[in-house]
Write a protein that holds these residues in place. Structure first.
Motif, PDB file in Angstrom:
ATOM      1  N   ASN A  70      -1.390   1.843   3.870  1.00 51.86           N
ATOM      2  CA  ASN A  70      -0.232   1.205   3.224  1.00 51.86           C
ATOM      3  C   ASN A  70      -0.575  -0.153   2.631  1.00 51.86           C
ATOM      4  O   ASN A  70      -0.145  -0.474   1.515  1.00 51.86           O
ATOM      5  N   THR A  71      -1.346  -0.956   3.359  1.00 57.69           N
ATOM      6  CA  THR A  71      -1.695  -2.274   2.831  1.00 57.69           C
ATOM      7  C   THR A  71      -2.660  -2.161   1.658  1.00 57.69           C
ATOM      8  O   THR A  71      -2.545  -2.927   0.691  1.00 57.69           O
ATOM      9  N   LEU A  72      -3.583  -1.217   1.725  1.00 58.32           N
ATOM     10  CA  LEU A  72      -4.482  -0.996   0.591  1.00 58.32           C
ATOM     11  C   LEU A  72      -3.692  -0.574  -0.647  1.00 58.32           C
ATOM     12  O   LEU A  72      -3.949  -1.054  -1.758  1.00 58.32           O
ATOM     13  N   ASN A  73      -2.718   0.307  -0.453  1.00 54.69           N
ATOM     14  CA  ASN A  73      -1.884   0.761  -1.567  1.00 54.69           C
ATOM     15  C   ASN A  73      -1.129  -0.418  -2.191  1.00 54.69           C
ATOM     16  O   ASN A  73      -1.116  -0.576  -3.421  1.00 54.69           O
ATOM     17  N   GLU A  74      -0.534  -1.239  -1.352  1.00 57.22           N
ATOM     18  CA  GLU A  74       0.234  -2.380  -1.856  1.00 57.22           C
ATOM     19  C   GLU A  74      -0.676  -3.364  -2.597  1.00 57.22           C
ATOM     20  O   GLU A  74      -0.324  -3.883  -3.664  1.00 57.22           O
ATOM     21  N   TYR A  75      -1.859  -3.616  -2.033  1.00 61.21           N
ATOM     22  CA  TYR A  75      -2.822  -4.518  -2.673  1.00 61.21           C
ATOM     23  C   TYR A  75      -3.234  -3.993  -4.044  1.00 61.21           C
ATOM     24  O   TYR A  75      -3.212  -4.716  -5.039  1.00 61.21           O
ATOM     25  N   LEU A  76      -3.591  -2.712  -4.107  1.00 58.25           N
ATOM     26  CA  LEU A  76      -4.034  -2.132  -5.379  1.00 58.25           C
ATOM     27  C   LEU A  76      -2.917  -2.111  -6.416  1.00 58.25           C
ATOM     28  O   LEU A  76      -3.166  -2.292  -7.603  1.00 58.25           O
ATOM     29  N   GLU A  77      -1.688  -1.915  -5.966  1.00 56.58           N
ATOM     30  CA  GLU A  77      -0.550  -1.985  -6.889  1.00 56.58           C
ATOM     31  C   GLU A  77      -0.414  -3.399  -7.442  1.00 56.58           C
ATOM     32  O   GLU A  77      -0.186  -3.581  -8.634  1.00 56.58           O
ATOM     33  N   GLN A  78      -0.565  -4.393  -6.564  1.00 61.09           N
ATOM     34  CA  GLN A  78      -0.405  -5.781  -6.995  1.00 61.09           C
ATOM     35  C   GLN A  78      -1.450  -6.176  -8.029  1.00 61.09           C
ATOM     36  O   GLN A  78      -1.143  -6.899  -8.971  1.00 61.09           O
ATOM     37  N   ILE A  79      -2.676  -5.705  -7.853  1.00 62.01           N
ATOM     38  CA  ILE A  79      -3.730  -6.079  -8.807  1.00 62.01           C
ATOM     39  C   ILE A  79      -3.854  -5.062  -9.946  1.00 62.01           C
ATOM     40  O   ILE A  79      -4.742  -5.163 -10.781  1.00 62.01           O
ATOM     41  N   GLU A  80      -2.953  -4.080  -9.958  1.00 60.01           N
ATOM     42  CA  GLU A  80      -2.864  -3.075 -11.021  1.00 60.01           C
ATOM     43  C   GLU A  80      -4.169  -2.299 -11.216  1.00 60.01           C
ATOM     44  O   GLU A  80      -4.631  -2.089 -12.333  1.00 60.01           O
ATOM     45  N   ASP A  81      -4.744  -1.855 -10.097  1.00 55.15           N
ATOM     46  CA  ASP A  81      -5.974  -1.051 -10.131  1.00 55.15           C
ATOM     47  C   ASP A  81      -5.587   0.425 -10.056  1.00 55.15           C
ATOM     48  O   ASP A  81      -5.505   1.004  -8.971  1.00 55.15           O
TER      49      ASP A  81
END
Length: 96
Positions: A70-81
């Motif tokens: 979940n945290t990886l998903n949120e991080y990647l969404e934030q940096i638009e990867d």
């Protein structure tokens, strides 16, 4: 033979999925983001801490990814990867 026996059980057989290599590729991508300080400082600090814990515990990449999904998903969404999100989705669906 019934229909259930024809379905691939990802918890029994990982044949052809190459989960370990995909997990390694994903972690390489995450490490690159952290090294280039891609994202907000709290994310960089959080994952740097978690990766240090991972090293101390000696867990593999796939275990780490599953635990941090979940945290990886949120991080990647934030940096638009988008590529990272696609790889994470694949790992979650096929390997974790």
């Amino acid at each position: 033979m019934n229909d259930l026996s024809l379905k691939k059980d990802r918890y029994v057989s990982f044949c052809g999925l190459d989960c370990d290599q995909r997990a390694t590729d994903f972690m390489r991508r995450i490490n690159q983001h952290l090294e280039t300080k891609n994202g907000a400082t709290p994310w960089i600090d959080y994952f740097t801490h978690k990766l240090n814990e991972k090293a101390k515990m000696g867990v593999d990449d796939l275990f780490f990814i599953g635990a941090q999904m979940n945290t990886l998903n949120e991080y990647l969404e934030q940096i638009e990867d988008e590529e990272g999100l696609e790889l994470l989705w694949y790992l979650e669906q096929e390997c974790c």
